[in-house]
Design an enzyme around this catalytic site. Sequence first.
Site, PDB file in Angstrom:
ATOM      1  N   ARG A 216      45.804  43.286  55.649  1.00 41.25           N
ATOM      2  CA  ARG A 216      45.409  41.891  55.574  1.00 41.25           C
ATOM      3  C   ARG A 216      46.018  41.072  56.712  1.00 41.25           C
ATOM      4  NH1 ARG A 216      43.622  41.014  50.279  1.00 41.25           N
ATOM      5  NH2 ARG A 216      43.022  38.890  49.803  1.00 41.25           N
TER       6      ARG A 216
ATOM      7  N   ARG B 123      33.650  32.375  39.322  1.00 43.88           N
ATOM      8  CA  ARG B 123      33.857  33.810  39.080  1.00 43.88           C
ATOM      9  C   ARG B 123      34.634  34.068  37.789  1.00 43.88           C
ATOM     10  NH1 ARG B 123      36.343  37.548  43.763  1.00 43.88           N
ATOM     11  NH2 ARG B 123      38.221  36.268  43.680  1.00 43.88           N
TER      12      ARG B 123
ATOM     13  N   ARG C 290      43.723  30.304  50.364  1.00 36.10           N
ATOM     14  CA  ARG C 290      43.405  31.703  50.659  1.00 36.10           C
ATOM     15  C   ARG C 290      42.449  31.809  51.843  1.00 36.10           C
ATOM     16  NH1 ARG C 290      41.397  33.240  44.981  1.00 36.10           N
ATOM     17  NH2 ARG C 290      40.541  35.098  45.968  1.00 36.10           N
TER      18      ARG C 290
HETATM   19  P1  ADP Z   1      40.559  38.196  47.392  1.00 37.43           P
HETATM   20  O1  ADP Z   1      40.082  39.219  48.362  1.00 37.43           O
HETATM   21  O2  ADP Z   1      39.461  37.695  46.500  1.00 37.43           O
HETATM   22  O3  ADP Z   1      41.352  37.101  48.025  1.00 37.43           O
HETATM   23  P2  ADP Z   1      42.547  40.082  46.322  1.00 37.43           P
HETATM   24  O4  ADP Z   1      42.497  40.531  44.918  1.00 37.43           O
HETATM   25  O5  ADP Z   1      42.248  41.076  47.383  1.00 37.43           O
HETATM   26  O6  ADP Z   1      41.558  38.846  46.371  1.00 37.43           O
HETATM   27  O7  ADP Z   1      43.982  39.480  46.629  1.00 37.43           O
HETATM   28  C1  ADP Z   1      44.572  38.471  45.836  1.00 37.43           C
HETATM   29  C2  ADP Z   1      45.953  38.100  46.366  1.00 37.43           C
HETATM   30  O8  ADP Z   1      46.808  39.264  46.355  1.00 37.43           O
HETATM   31  C3  ADP Z   1      46.024  37.611  47.805  1.00 37.43           C
HETATM   32  O9  ADP Z   1      45.719  36.233  47.917  1.00 37.43           O
HETATM   33  C4  ADP Z   1      47.484  37.960  48.168  1.00 37.43           C
HETATM   34  O10 ADP Z   1      48.369  37.012  47.618  1.00 37.43           O
HETATM   35  C5  ADP Z   1      47.722  39.256  47.445  1.00 37.43           C
HETATM   36  N1  ADP Z   1      47.430  40.411  48.332  1.00 37.43           N
HETATM   37  C6  ADP Z   1      46.441  41.323  48.167  1.00 37.43           C
HETATM   38  N2  ADP Z   1      46.464  42.244  49.163  1.00 37.43           N
HETATM   39  C7  ADP Z   1      47.475  41.894  49.995  1.00 37.43           C
HETATM   40  C8  ADP Z   1      47.993  42.397  51.216  1.00 37.43           C
HETATM   41  N3  ADP Z   1      47.469  43.473  51.813  1.00 37.43           N
HETATM   42  N4  ADP Z   1      49.059  41.771  51.776  1.00 37.43           N
HETATM   43  C9  ADP Z   1      49.606  40.711  51.207  1.00 37.43           C
HETATM   44  N5  ADP Z   1      49.159  40.154  50.078  1.00 37.43           N
HETATM   45  C10 ADP Z   1      48.103  40.717  49.467  1.00 37.43           C
END
Ligand code: ADP
Length: 220
Positions: free
Chosen positions: A88, A127, A172
Amino acid sequence: MRIVLVGPPGAGKGTQAAFLANNLSIPHISTGDLFRANISQKTELGKLAKSYMDRGELVPDEVTIAMAKDRMEKPDAVNGFLLDGFPRNVSQAEALDEMLQSEGMKLDAVLDLEVPEAEVVKRIAGRRICRNDSAHVFHVTYKQPAKEGVCDVCGGELYQRDDDSEETVRKRLEVYHTQTEPIIDYYKAQGLVVTISALGKVEDVTSRAMEALRREDHAA
Ligand code: ADP
Protein backbone atom coordinates in the site's frame (compact mmCIF):
# COMPACT_ATOMS: atom_id res chain seq x y z
CA MET A 1 0.32 -16.53 -10.74
CA ARG A 2 1.38 -13.82 -8.33
CA ILE A 3 -0.84 -10.82 -8.66
CA VAL A 4 -1.24 -7.51 -6.83
CA LEU A 5 -4.57 -5.68 -6.92
CA VAL A 6 -4.52 -1.90 -6.55
CA GLY A 7 -7.27 0.67 -6.60
CA PRO A 8 -8.89 3.24 -4.32
CA PRO A 9 -11.04 2.19 -1.39
CA GLY A 10 -14.43 1.21 -2.82
CA ALA A 11 -13.02 0.13 -6.19
CA GLY A 12 -14.32 -3.36 -5.50
CA LYS A 13 -10.97 -4.98 -4.78
CA GLY A 14 -12.36 -7.38 -2.20
CA THR A 15 -15.29 -8.44 -4.40
CA GLN A 16 -13.12 -8.93 -7.48
CA ALA A 17 -10.32 -10.59 -5.54
CA ALA A 18 -12.67 -13.30 -4.31
CA PHE A 19 -13.83 -14.14 -7.86
CA LEU A 20 -10.38 -13.89 -9.41
CA ALA A 21 -8.69 -15.98 -6.76
CA ASN A 22 -11.34 -18.62 -7.23
CA ASN A 23 -11.00 -18.59 -11.04
CA LEU A 24 -7.22 -18.76 -10.82
CA SER A 25 -7.10 -21.26 -7.92
CA ILE A 26 -4.84 -19.09 -5.80
CA PRO A 27 -5.48 -17.77 -2.28
CA HIS A 28 -6.89 -14.28 -1.80
CA ILE A 29 -4.67 -12.47 0.70
CA SER A 30 -6.20 -9.28 2.04
CA THR A 31 -4.28 -7.33 4.68
CA GLY A 32 -7.49 -5.44 5.55
CA ASP A 33 -9.22 -8.78 6.25
CA LEU A 34 -6.24 -10.05 8.23
CA PHE A 35 -6.34 -6.91 10.40
CA ARG A 36 -10.11 -7.21 10.85
CA ALA A 37 -9.71 -10.85 11.91
CA ASN A 38 -7.14 -9.74 14.49
CA ILE A 39 -9.53 -7.04 15.70
CA SER A 40 -12.40 -9.48 16.19
CA GLN A 41 -10.10 -11.92 17.98
CA LYS A 42 -8.91 -9.02 20.16
CA THR A 43 -5.20 -9.70 19.60
CA GLU A 44 -2.48 -7.14 20.38
CA LEU A 45 -1.96 -6.64 16.66
CA GLY A 46 -5.71 -6.08 16.28
CA LYS A 47 -5.72 -3.40 18.97
CA LEU A 48 -2.82 -1.61 17.36
CA ALA A 49 -4.26 -1.88 13.84
CA LYS A 50 -7.68 -0.62 14.89
CA SER A 51 -6.28 2.64 16.21
CA TYR A 52 -4.88 3.42 12.75
CA MET A 53 -7.73 1.96 10.68
CA ASP A 54 -10.42 3.95 12.49
CA ARG A 55 -8.59 7.13 11.51
CA GLY A 56 -8.21 6.02 7.89
CA GLU A 57 -4.43 5.87 8.27
CA LEU A 58 -2.04 3.10 7.31
CA VAL A 59 -0.99 0.60 9.94
CA PRO A 60 2.82 0.94 10.40
CA ASP A 61 4.91 -0.88 7.80
CA GLU A 62 6.85 -3.02 10.23
CA VAL A 63 3.84 -4.93 11.55
CA THR A 64 2.02 -4.93 8.21
CA ILE A 65 4.97 -6.38 6.30
CA ALA A 66 5.59 -9.05 8.95
CA MET A 67 1.91 -10.07 8.89
CA ALA A 68 1.78 -10.20 5.07
CA LYS A 69 5.02 -12.18 4.88
CA ASP A 70 3.78 -14.67 7.43
CA ARG A 71 0.60 -15.20 5.37
CA MET A 72 2.47 -15.53 2.05
CA GLU A 73 4.65 -18.22 3.56
CA LYS A 74 1.68 -20.50 4.29
CA PRO A 75 1.65 -23.71 2.20
CA ASP A 76 -1.41 -22.71 0.15
CA ALA A 77 0.51 -19.75 -1.28
CA VAL A 78 3.52 -21.58 -2.71
CA ASN A 79 2.16 -21.58 -6.26
CA GLY A 80 0.80 -18.09 -6.24
CA PHE A 81 -1.49 -15.57 -4.56
CA LEU A 82 -3.64 -12.58 -5.16
CA LEU A 83 -2.68 -9.69 -2.90
CA ASP A 84 -5.43 -7.21 -1.99
CA GLY A 85 -4.48 -4.15 0.03
CA PHE A 86 -0.78 -4.96 0.09
CA PRO A 87 1.54 -3.35 -0.81
CA ARG A 88 0.00 0.00 0.00
CA ASN A 89 3.05 2.26 -0.24
CA VAL A 90 6.42 2.19 -1.98
CA SER A 91 8.36 0.82 0.98
CA GLN A 92 5.95 -2.12 1.26
CA ALA A 93 6.38 -2.70 -2.49
CA GLU A 94 10.16 -2.75 -2.04
CA ALA A 95 9.86 -5.16 0.88
CA LEU A 96 7.66 -7.44 -1.23
CA ASP A 97 10.17 -7.38 -4.09
CA GLU A 98 12.96 -8.33 -1.70
CA MET A 99 10.88 -11.10 -0.19
CA LEU A 100 10.08 -12.56 -3.62
CA GLN A 101 13.61 -12.16 -4.95
CA SER A 102 15.06 -14.04 -2.00
CA GLU A 103 12.83 -16.98 -2.97
CA GLY A 104 13.65 -16.65 -6.68
CA MET A 105 10.08 -15.56 -7.43
CA LYS A 106 8.52 -12.52 -9.05
CA LEU A 107 5.17 -10.86 -9.60
CA ASP A 108 3.28 -11.61 -12.82
CA ALA A 109 0.94 -8.64 -12.89
CA VAL A 110 -0.39 -5.65 -11.03
CA LEU A 111 -4.07 -5.14 -11.75
CA ASP A 112 -5.10 -1.52 -11.34
CA LEU A 113 -8.85 -0.97 -10.83
CA GLU A 114 -9.89 2.48 -11.97
CA VAL A 115 -12.98 4.22 -10.64
CA PRO A 116 -13.97 7.91 -10.43
CA GLU A 117 -13.85 9.47 -6.97
CA ALA A 118 -17.55 10.44 -6.86
CA GLU A 119 -18.47 6.81 -7.47
CA VAL A 120 -16.11 5.65 -4.72
CA VAL A 121 -17.80 7.85 -2.12
CA LYS A 122 -21.28 6.61 -3.13
CA ARG A 123 -20.19 2.99 -3.03
CA ILE A 124 -18.55 3.16 0.37
CA ALA A 125 -21.18 5.23 2.16
CA GLY A 126 -23.82 2.57 1.44
CA ARG A 127 -21.62 -0.48 1.72
CA ARG A 128 -22.67 -3.27 4.09
CA ILE A 129 -20.47 -6.29 4.74
CA CYS A 130 -21.21 -9.74 6.10
CA ARG A 131 -19.65 -10.58 9.47
CA ASN A 132 -18.88 -14.12 8.25
CA ASP A 133 -17.13 -13.28 4.99
CA SER A 134 -15.97 -9.89 3.72
CA ALA A 135 -16.49 -11.08 0.14
CA HIS A 136 -20.25 -11.00 0.80
CA VAL A 137 -20.75 -7.32 0.12
CA PHE A 138 -24.08 -5.47 -0.23
CA HIS A 139 -25.17 -1.90 -0.73
CA VAL A 140 -28.19 -0.08 0.71
CA THR A 141 -29.30 1.09 -2.75
CA TYR A 142 -27.20 -0.66 -5.42
CA LYS A 143 -27.29 -4.19 -4.08
CA GLN A 144 -29.93 -4.65 -1.43
CA PRO A 145 -30.11 -7.97 0.37
CA ALA A 146 -33.48 -9.75 0.24
CA LYS A 147 -33.86 -9.14 3.97
CA GLU A 148 -32.45 -5.96 5.49
CA GLY A 149 -29.33 -6.57 7.57
CA VAL A 150 -29.01 -10.24 6.58
CA CYS A 151 -26.54 -11.74 4.12
CA ASP A 152 -28.23 -13.44 1.12
CA VAL A 153 -25.34 -15.86 0.75
CA CYS A 154 -24.93 -17.27 4.25
CA GLY A 155 -27.46 -15.58 6.54
CA GLY A 156 -24.71 -13.69 8.40
CA GLU A 157 -25.24 -10.28 9.96
CA LEU A 158 -24.53 -7.30 7.70
CA TYR A 159 -22.69 -4.36 9.21
CA GLN A 160 -21.04 -1.10 8.23
CA ARG A 161 -17.27 -1.05 8.67
CA ASP A 162 -16.11 1.44 11.32
CA ASP A 163 -13.84 3.07 8.76
CA ASP A 164 -16.61 3.52 6.17
CA SER A 165 -17.88 6.77 7.75
CA GLU A 166 -17.73 9.76 5.40
CA GLU A 167 -14.94 11.49 7.29
CA THR A 168 -12.72 8.40 7.40
CA VAL A 169 -13.40 7.67 3.74
CA ARG A 170 -12.11 11.13 2.82
CA LYS A 171 -8.93 10.46 4.80
CA ARG A 172 -8.53 7.01 3.18
CA LEU A 173 -8.82 8.57 -0.27
CA GLU A 174 -6.17 11.14 0.61
CA VAL A 175 -3.88 8.38 1.88
CA TYR A 176 -4.55 6.43 -1.32
CA HIS A 177 -3.51 9.36 -3.51
CA THR A 178 -0.41 10.31 -1.57
CA GLN A 179 0.90 6.90 -0.47
CA THR A 180 -0.61 4.12 -2.55
CA GLU A 181 -0.85 5.63 -6.05
CA PRO A 182 2.94 6.01 -6.29
CA ILE A 183 3.24 2.19 -6.32
CA ILE A 184 1.52 2.22 -9.73
CA ASP A 185 4.48 4.13 -11.19
CA TYR A 186 6.86 1.88 -9.28
CA TYR A 187 5.31 -1.17 -10.95
CA LYS A 188 4.94 0.58 -14.34
CA ALA A 189 8.71 0.84 -14.37
CA GLN A 190 8.75 -2.97 -14.10
CA GLY A 191 6.20 -3.28 -16.93
CA LEU A 192 3.70 -5.04 -14.69
CA VAL A 193 0.66 -2.76 -14.63
CA VAL A 194 -2.61 -3.55 -16.37
CA THR A 195 -5.36 -0.99 -15.86
CA ILE A 196 -9.04 -1.76 -16.24
CA SER A 197 -12.22 0.16 -15.50
CA ALA A 198 -13.97 -0.99 -12.33
CA LEU A 199 -17.32 0.50 -13.41
CA GLY A 200 -20.33 -1.60 -14.33
CA LYS A 201 -21.59 -4.96 -13.19
CA VAL A 202 -19.43 -7.08 -10.90
CA GLU A 203 -19.31 -9.96 -13.40
CA ASP A 204 -18.35 -7.60 -16.25
CA VAL A 205 -15.44 -6.25 -14.23
CA THR A 206 -14.36 -9.82 -13.43
CA SER A 207 -14.32 -10.79 -17.12
CA ARG A 208 -12.45 -7.60 -18.00
CA ALA A 209 -9.89 -8.47 -15.32
CA MET A 210 -9.52 -12.11 -16.44
CA GLU A 211 -9.07 -10.97 -20.04
CA ALA A 212 -6.42 -8.41 -19.04
CA LEU A 213 -4.55 -10.98 -16.94
CA ARG A 214 -4.62 -13.50 -19.78
CA ARG A 215 -3.08 -10.95 -22.15
CA GLU A 216 -0.46 -10.07 -19.55
CA ASP A 217 0.32 -13.75 -19.02
CA HIS A 218 0.90 -14.24 -22.75
CA ALA A 219 3.01 -11.11 -22.99
CA ALA A 220 5.25 -12.28 -20.12
P1 ADP B 1 -10.08 -0.45 1.50
O1 ADP B 1 -9.29 -1.01 0.36
O2 ADP B 1 -11.56 -0.46 1.22
O3 ADP B 1 -9.58 0.86 1.98
P2 ADP B 1 -8.94 -2.46 3.32
O4 ADP B 1 -9.80 -3.46 3.99
O5 ADP B 1 -7.99 -2.94 2.29
O6 ADP B 1 -9.97 -1.39 2.75
O7 ADP B 1 -8.10 -1.67 4.41
C1 ADP B 1 -8.69 -1.05 5.53
C2 ADP B 1 -7.63 -0.38 6.41
O8 ADP B 1 -6.69 -1.38 6.87
C3 ADP B 1 -6.76 0.67 5.74
O9 ADP B 1 -7.38 1.94 5.70
C4 ADP B 1 -5.50 0.61 6.64
O10 ADP B 1 -5.72 1.31 7.84
C5 ADP B 1 -5.38 -0.84 6.98
N1 ADP B 1 -4.48 -1.54 6.02
C6 ADP B 1 -4.85 -2.51 5.15
N2 ADP B 1 -3.78 -2.92 4.42
C7 ADP B 1 -2.72 -2.18 4.82
C8 ADP B 1 -1.35 -2.09 4.44
N3 ADP B 1 -0.84 -2.85 3.47
N4 ADP B 1 -0.56 -1.20 5.10
C9 ADP B 1 -1.04 -0.44 6.07
N5 ADP B 1 -2.31 -0.44 6.46
C10 ADP B 1 -3.16 -1.29 5.85
